[in-house]
Design a protein around this motif. Sequence first.
Motif, PDB file in Angstrom:
ATOM      1  N   LEU A  74       0.822  -1.208   0.000  1.00  0.00           N
ATOM      2  CA  LEU A  74       0.000   0.000   0.000  1.00  0.00           C
ATOM      3  C   LEU A  74       0.856   1.258   0.000  1.00  0.00           C
ATOM      4  O   LEU A  74       0.558   2.227  -0.710  1.00  0.00           O
ATOM      5  N   ALA A  75       1.925   1.256   0.785  1.00  0.00           N
ATOM      6  CA  ALA A  75       2.782   2.436   0.851  1.00  0.00           C
ATOM      7  C   ALA A  75       3.423   2.731  -0.502  1.00  0.00           C
ATOM      8  O   ALA A  75       3.513   3.890  -0.928  1.00  0.00           O
ATOM      9  N   VAL A  76       3.870   1.687  -1.194  1.00  0.00           N
ATOM     10  CA  VAL A  76       4.447   1.866  -2.530  1.00  0.00           C
ATOM     11  C   VAL A  76       3.391   2.383  -3.505  1.00  0.00           C
ATOM     12  O   VAL A  76       3.648   3.277  -4.318  1.00  0.00           O
ATOM     13  N   ALA A  77       2.188   1.820  -3.418  1.00  0.00           N
ATOM     14  CA  ALA A  77       1.124   2.218  -4.338  1.00  0.00           C
ATOM     15  C   ALA A  77       0.689   3.662  -4.103  1.00  0.00           C
ATOM     16  O   ALA A  77       0.449   4.415  -5.051  1.00  0.00           O
ATOM     17  N   ILE A  78       0.576   4.044  -2.842  1.00  0.00           N
ATOM     18  CA  ILE A  78       0.168   5.410  -2.518  1.00  0.00           C
ATOM     19  C   ILE A  78       1.201   6.418  -3.005  1.00  0.00           C
ATOM     20  O   ILE A  78       0.868   7.538  -3.399  1.00  0.00           O
ATOM     21  N   ALA A  79       2.469   6.004  -3.012  1.00  0.00           N
ATOM     22  CA  ALA A  79       3.549   6.899  -3.448  1.00  0.00           C
ATOM     23  C   ALA A  79       3.666   6.993  -4.964  1.00  0.00           C
ATOM     24  O   ALA A  79       4.417   7.827  -5.470  1.00  0.00           O
ATOM     25  N   ASP A  80       2.941   6.151  -5.693  1.00  0.00           N
ATOM     26  CA  ASP A  80       3.001   6.158  -7.158  1.00  0.00           C
ATOM     27  C   ASP A  80       2.378   7.455  -7.677  1.00  0.00           C
ATOM     28  O   ASP A  80       1.185   7.696  -7.463  1.00  0.00           O
ATOM     29  N   PRO A  81       3.141   8.294  -8.374  1.00  0.00           N
ATOM     30  CA  PRO A  81       2.598   9.581  -8.825  1.00  0.00           C
ATOM     31  C   PRO A  81       1.735   9.493 -10.077  1.00  0.00           C
ATOM     32  O   PRO A  81       1.069  10.466 -10.438  1.00  0.00           O
ATOM     33  N   LEU A  82       1.735   8.339 -10.737  1.00  0.00           N
ATOM     34  CA  LEU A  82       1.071   8.231 -12.029  1.00  0.00           C
ATOM     35  C   LEU A  82      -0.234   7.447 -12.006  1.00  0.00           C
ATOM     36  O   LEU A  82      -1.049   7.578 -12.923  1.00  0.00           O
TER      37      LEU A  82
END
Length: 201
Positions: free
Chosen positions: A27-35
């Motif tokens: 989730l943390a990686v996904a939330i940080a995805d800017p695109l």
Amino acid sequence: MAIETYRWLVAGGYGDPFDRHVFACALAVAIADPLRPPAVALGLSAECLAAVAGRYFPHAPGLLAGLDPDEDGMAAQAIEEPDLRSLLIANGSCGSVEEAWLAHIIARRSLEPNHLWQDLGLSSRGDLGQLMRRHFAPLAEANFGDMKWKKFFYRQLCQAENIVICKSPVCEQCDDFRVCFGTEDGASLLGHSHPAEVRPV
């Protein structure tokens, strides 16, 4: 920072500590995805993403603020993604809903360019090995040579279609041995300082 999101999630979350760690990383990686919105980054429907958050992170209702309830993150982004998803689901350890969620997440993150453990936001390849042994035991047992997981998944898919991709019938004699079995060093995308941040059962 993504690592702060991770720490916030695991600190107040519920459920099994290791599974909470795995889902918090993703989730943390996904939330940080800017695109891409989180559902698309993880290959989950908005409903499934809300279910993950509700089960493990009920203390974080703002996590899904602004989430489009009609967001279809499960729509395949590569021709092999549905097959990989099916491979994982068919080899789940016990058929739990967590395994279905993880099958979608792993299949989607396998399309990313880094080592799979990195693209899942995990702290090390050891985390990924534990995840596979815990939730996809038949595949973990089949990967007895400790092949890189992306390589292993695609070899399984090719074998199912009777497609020969290996240069040699014996891995140890193949020129690509190091490509398939070499180390998967690198830094965590979340900035985990060391595996001690993981709280396995």
